[in-house]
Design an enzyme around this catalytic site. Structure first.
Site, short mmCIF file in Angstrom:
data_model
loop_
_atom_site.label_atom_id
_atom_site.label_comp_id
_atom_site.label_asym_id
_atom_site.label_seq_id
_atom_site.Cartn_x
_atom_site.Cartn_y
_atom_site.Cartn_z
N SER A 63 0.84 -1.19 0.00
CA SER A 63 0.00 0.00 0.00
C SER A 63 0.88 1.26 0.00
O SER A 63 1.80 1.37 -0.81
CB SER A 63 -0.96 -0.04 1.19
OG SER A 63 -1.98 0.93 1.06
N ASP A 118 -9.25 -4.65 -6.10
CA ASP A 118 -8.59 -4.02 -4.95
C ASP A 118 -9.57 -3.13 -4.16
O ASP A 118 -9.62 -3.17 -2.95
CB ASP A 118 -7.40 -3.19 -5.43
CG ASP A 118 -6.60 -2.59 -4.31
OD1 ASP A 118 -5.60 -3.20 -3.90
OD2 ASP A 118 -6.98 -1.50 -3.81
N HIS A 123 -8.05 -4.94 -1.19
CA HIS A 123 -6.84 -4.24 -0.77
C HIS A 123 -6.29 -4.72 0.56
O HIS A 123 -5.07 -4.77 0.76
CB HIS A 123 -7.11 -2.74 -0.70
CG HIS A 123 -5.87 -1.93 -0.44
ND1 HIS A 123 -4.89 -1.76 -1.39
CD2 HIS A 123 -5.44 -1.26 0.68
CE1 HIS A 123 -3.91 -1.03 -0.88
NE2 HIS A 123 -4.23 -0.71 0.36
#
Length: 281
Positions: free
Chosen positions: A91, A207, A262
């Protein structure tokens, strides 16, 4: 004592390079526990560093400050391992890690794995509302493209396709490290990535946080919010940071995996086993 000796022997024999992990936004190193443990299980004897700098709200500190602080720590780690180390960022940590490679070109990073990182920027409600629940997407630029906004990590890589003039005028981070705006460090930023043995960009269409998801592979919106893939953007065509060169040399891998949200990339054992471990030789 005997256990330490055995561990040292395994490390020498298996040849696994040490791995440094960088966590994502609003979390700490505990969020990387699954991938850390899996590496240690599948690659016995691997030294895995999992720094806890900028945990929680401190992850909103400016990106340049985080790059400097994490970079100094990784530089010290690298000095202990002259044969090189691997770097894995998740991330926001994937973007931080990439810029560390660029800003510290003397680092001996062998393979870099970017796990769902906003490499080309971010422009999306899902991500925005995790951090700023009351901020509207269409007006977020008013905060981020300001003196105050540029003191936040998110503001440093907020890339509003409808306000590119303000992005290039006020953003102090992303356009520079992507060499869209030149500086006295532009050659350094390119050389750092060209030192890599392998650049691995992992992302996927489900995601639901990194927006557009193609940003994880240097794709991004044009001025009409149409996604332009990496190979059709100037950053690749003009080889601004070395992506085209790495690709030509067989050192750039784009890994697209559907069905992963995600918050699962760094915890999904299938992703780790099939798409991360093979790069951690």
């Amino acid at each position: 004592m005997y256990a330490l000796i055995i561990c040292a022997v395994i490390t020498v024999c298996n040849g696994y390079k040490p791995v440094v992990l960088l966590h994502g936004i609003m979390t700490g190193n505990e969020s990387m526990a699954v991938v850390k443990t899996r590496i240690e299980e599948k690659h016995p004897g691997t030294i895995v560093y999992n720094p806890d700098n900028f945990a929680g709200w401190s992850s909103l500190e400016s990106m340049w400050y985080q790059v400097e602080q994490f970079g100094d720590k990784i530089m010290n780690i690298s000095k202990k391992h002259p044969d090189g180390i691997h770097l894995l960022g998740y991330s926001q940590g994937a973007l931080t890690a990439r810029v560390i490679i660029q800003a510290f070109p003397s680092l001996k990073i062998h393979n870099f794995i970017s796990l769902s990182g906003p490499q080309a920027g971010q422009y999306g409600t899902a991500f925005l509302h995790i951090i700023f629940p009351g901020l509207a997407l269409k007006t977020a630029y008013e905060l981020f493209y300001s003196y105050v906004g540029q003191h936040t990590s998110v503001g440093n890589y907020w890339n509003d396709p409808y306000h590119q003039d303000l992005y290039y005028k006020y953003s102090q981070f992303l356009p520079y490290i992507n060499n869209a705006l030149l500086s006295n460090r532009s050659h350094e930023f390119k050389d750092g990535l060209l030192n890599l043995n392998k650049l691995v960009l992992i992302g996927g269409p489900d995601d639901n946080v990194i927006t557009p998801w193609q940003s994880s592979q240097f794709g991004y919106y044009n001025e009409n919010e149409t996604v332009i893939n990496m190979k059709d953007r100037d950053i690749y065509i003009k080889d601004l940071i070395g992506l085209k060169t790495l690709d030509t040399q067989g050192k750039l891998d784009l890994v697209t995996i559907p069905g992963i949200d995600h918050f699962s990339w760094h915890k999904n054992l299938t992703v780790i086993d099939k798409n991360i471990l093979p790069y951690l030789d």
